[in-house]
Design an enzyme around this catalytic site. Structure first.
Site, short mmCIF file in Angstrom:
data_model
loop_
_atom_site.label_atom_id
_atom_site.label_comp_id
_atom_site.label_asym_id
_atom_site.label_seq_id
_atom_site.Cartn_x
_atom_site.Cartn_y
_atom_site.Cartn_z
N LYS A 63 0.72 -1.12 -0.07
CA LYS A 63 -0.24 0.29 0.10
C LYS A 63 0.81 1.42 0.05
CE LYS A 63 -3.93 1.87 3.11
NZ LYS A 63 -4.67 1.27 3.96
N SER A 116 -9.23 1.17 3.50
CA SER A 116 -8.63 1.86 2.50
C SER A 116 -7.59 1.22 1.82
CB SER A 116 -7.94 2.98 3.43
OG SER A 116 -6.88 2.63 4.26
N SER A 165 -9.43 -1.24 7.72
CA SER A 165 -8.78 -1.40 6.23
C SER A 165 -7.86 -2.31 5.66
CB SER A 165 -7.75 0.06 6.31
OG SER A 165 -8.57 1.40 6.39
#
Length: 593
Positions: free
Chosen positions: A146, A227, A251
């Site tokens: 990420k 996320s 997330s």
């Protein structure tokens, strides 16, 4: 010279030229390649086939073979067998994934940036293998991180915002350092919800200014989960083998279950947060997304461990030899005792999810497990929002001293300042700088409400954090104490100790966001498994196991046992390939369904 090496590597990897020609007559073969670029057969691999009738909006992206090997849905063990036999190299594997990125990522925008050094790294790992050195199960296996997980290389770490472009980090995030040591091949950064959803409270999940709108390959119009949106979408679409995500509150679990993946959210402190753009030191954790429990567990084994840069890791409880040793088959379910916190969580799931998940739970029971319904969290009526995920639910009830958001927004003010202080080559040094940049660049960063379609509320999350001034006052400590007590010893732990009967784990429906919210506040682990599809949207949902602190070995054991049961029983309630519904859609914001 670099170009000649690159061309030679590609030619050998894809068998474009005979080995003797690849080095001796590049000019001739380059001309031949130029003349053959016209695509006469675009189907089934290079373009989605336009469907008709009920499939009018369904585009499939089949994946071509990788040097004769079926890479689509391949596991790490399968890849290692090919690599060990010499039928496949890490260079070939990485190039096949890159080809897949070129084929499909323009539709889902899961990739933020490709590592410009991936070929050289792959070549080095192949040389090590040829010399008899294999570092472990991740040797030569491509992965993504990420874009809030720092990599000290030629890639940017920006949390999806333009403002950190060009900034230089001091070192690899510890989890990246460990994966490099394990021989894993870093292919790039994945997209995400900008600033990991800290910046806004009304937004388009999966959107960032730098990465654009990430979409799920299951349905491109809907919320892809966040996320860690790009990490999940990339693995689900077979753009990569596994990926790292981060979680403060949902997330990892949310994008995993919404993309039919296995997601492991570890106990806070099992994986280091050093080098990760922070939200809250009380809840941040780095986790794994993969298509199988075994693959996700290999990932977990690659990233856990103590780190002097993160003192939370210094008290971790982890088994010697890692977590893969606890992987099991369905036989392990005999004698397991699972609890269903029905009033706490299950009643909040849509009826079609309940129906499908109950069938899966019945299957687990038929394999020898005991299922106990009504294993509630004692304070569920107070701490669990009856309507939707709400990390300020304490304030909603009139008690900011009982709200997770009270301490998270204060933590962010302080934690982001510490993170920014270590960066070079940037003028962004404080939350005040971040807020002002978003205002000055409102067209791209949406710093004011109702200007940017992805950031309807502007940057109200940042503004709320800014208002705290980072002051850890009495309300802060009361909120932290309340959330810990009611989700830990008087929460998950109490539910697991059900009237004197010690449960193996709690089974919960993670599409109900309140499940991972409670685990996040506790700092406790969760693992989600693919479990079904919504008949209305085609979007996946999962079945999750929730445990106490440091119970990852138990969760790995029983998650892998359930997965084996899914595979061997023929049930439809398991991972299925994405349908790429509405693959031409470009709506922003995405539909929050």
């Amino acid at each position: 010279m670099l170009f000649r090496s690159f061309l030679a590597a590609i030619s050998i990897a894809f068998n474009l030229f005979p080995p003797s020609v690849a080095h001796e007559d590049l000019n001739y073969n380059a001309s031949q390649l130029v003349e053959s670029q016209t695509l006469e057969s675009p189907y089934p691999y290079d373009f989605p086939v336009l469907q008709n009738g009920s499939l009018a909006d369904s585009g499939r992206f089949p994946m071509p073979l990788c040097n004769g090997f079926k890479l689509e849905e391949a596991t790490i063990d399968q890849l290692q067998r090919e690599l060990s036999s010499g039928r496949l190299t890490s260079v070939q594997l990485a190039l096949c994934y890159l080809q897949r990125v070129y084929q499909a990522d323009g539709y889902i925008r899961a990739i933020m940036e490709i590592n410009p050094d991936f070929l050289e790294i792959a070549e080095a790992l192949d040389r090590e293998r040829a010399q008899g050195r294999v570092r472990g199960p991740l040797h030569g296996i491509p992965f993504l991180v990420k874009d809030n997980i720092g990599t000290k290389d030629k890639m940017e770490t920006t949390a999806g915002s333009w403002m950190l472009l060009g900034s230089v980090i001091p070192r690899d995030a510890h989890v990246v350092h460990l994966l490099r040591e394990s021989g894993a091949l870093l292919m790039g950064h994945a997209t995400l919800s900008e600033w990991a959803d800290m910046r806004s409270n009304l937004y388009s999940e999966g959107y960032s200014a730098r990465g654009d709108q990430c979409r799920s390959p299951y349905n491109l119009t809907t919320n892809p989960g966040g996320s860690s949106s790009g990490s999940a979408a990339a693995v689900a679409a077979n753009l990569i083998t596994f990926a790292l995500g981060t979680e403060t509150d949902g997330s990892v679990i949310n994008p995993a279950e919404r993309n039919a993946l296995v997601g492991i959210k570890p106990t806070v402190g099992l994986t280091s947060r050093a080098g990760v753009i922070p939200e809250s030191h009380n809840q941040d954790t780095v986790g794994c997304l993969a298509r199988t429990v075994r693959d996700a567990t290999y990932c977990l084994d690659g990233i856990y461990g103590q780190d002097p840069h993160d003192n939370y890791t210094l008290v971790q409880q982890a088994p010697a030899g890692g977590f893969a040793q606890f992987l099991a088959n369905k036989e392990a379910l005999k004698g397991a005792v699972f609890g269903l916190p029905w009033l706490s969580f299950w009643q909040l799931a849509p009826q079609n999810q309940q129906d499908q998940l109950v069938e899966l739970v019945d299957l687990i029971e038929s394999a020898g497990a005991t299922i106990i319904n009504g294993t509630e969290l004692p304070h569920w009526q107070t701490i669990i929002s009856p309507n939707f995920w709400n990390w300020d639910y304490g304030t909603t009830r009139g008690y900011p001293n009982e709200s997770e958001y009270t301490y998270v927004k204060t933590d962010f003010y302080n934690d982001i300042t510490k993170y920014l202080a270590e960066l070079n080559n940037t003028a962004i040094r404080s939350l005040e700088d971040i807020v002002q940049y978003n205002i000055d660049n409102v067209g791209s960063e949406g710093g004011i409400p109702n200007v940017h379609p992805a950031f309807q509320s502007g940057q109200d999350g940042f503004n709320a954090s800014l208002a705290t001034g980072g002051i850890m006052d009495e309300t802060y400590w009361q909120a932290l104490s309340f959330c810990h007590r009611t989700t830990r010893e008087e929460g998950i732990d109490a539910a697991l100790y059900n009237n004197g009967t010690q449960l193996t784990a709690l089974l919960v429906p993670p599409d109900v966001g309140q499940t991972y919210q409670i685990a996040a506040q506790a700092g406790y682990p969760m693992i989600t498994l693919p479990a079904g599809l919504s008949p209305e949207t085609g979007m996946p949902f999962g079945l999750a196991l929730m445990g106490t602190a440091w119970s990852e070995k138990t969760l790995v054991r029983y998650a892998s046992a359930i997965e084996d049961l899914q595979a061997s029983s023929g049930t439809k309630y398991k991972r299925t390939a994405p349908l790429w519904l509405d693959y031409r859609s470009k709506n922003i914001p995405v539909n929050n369904v």
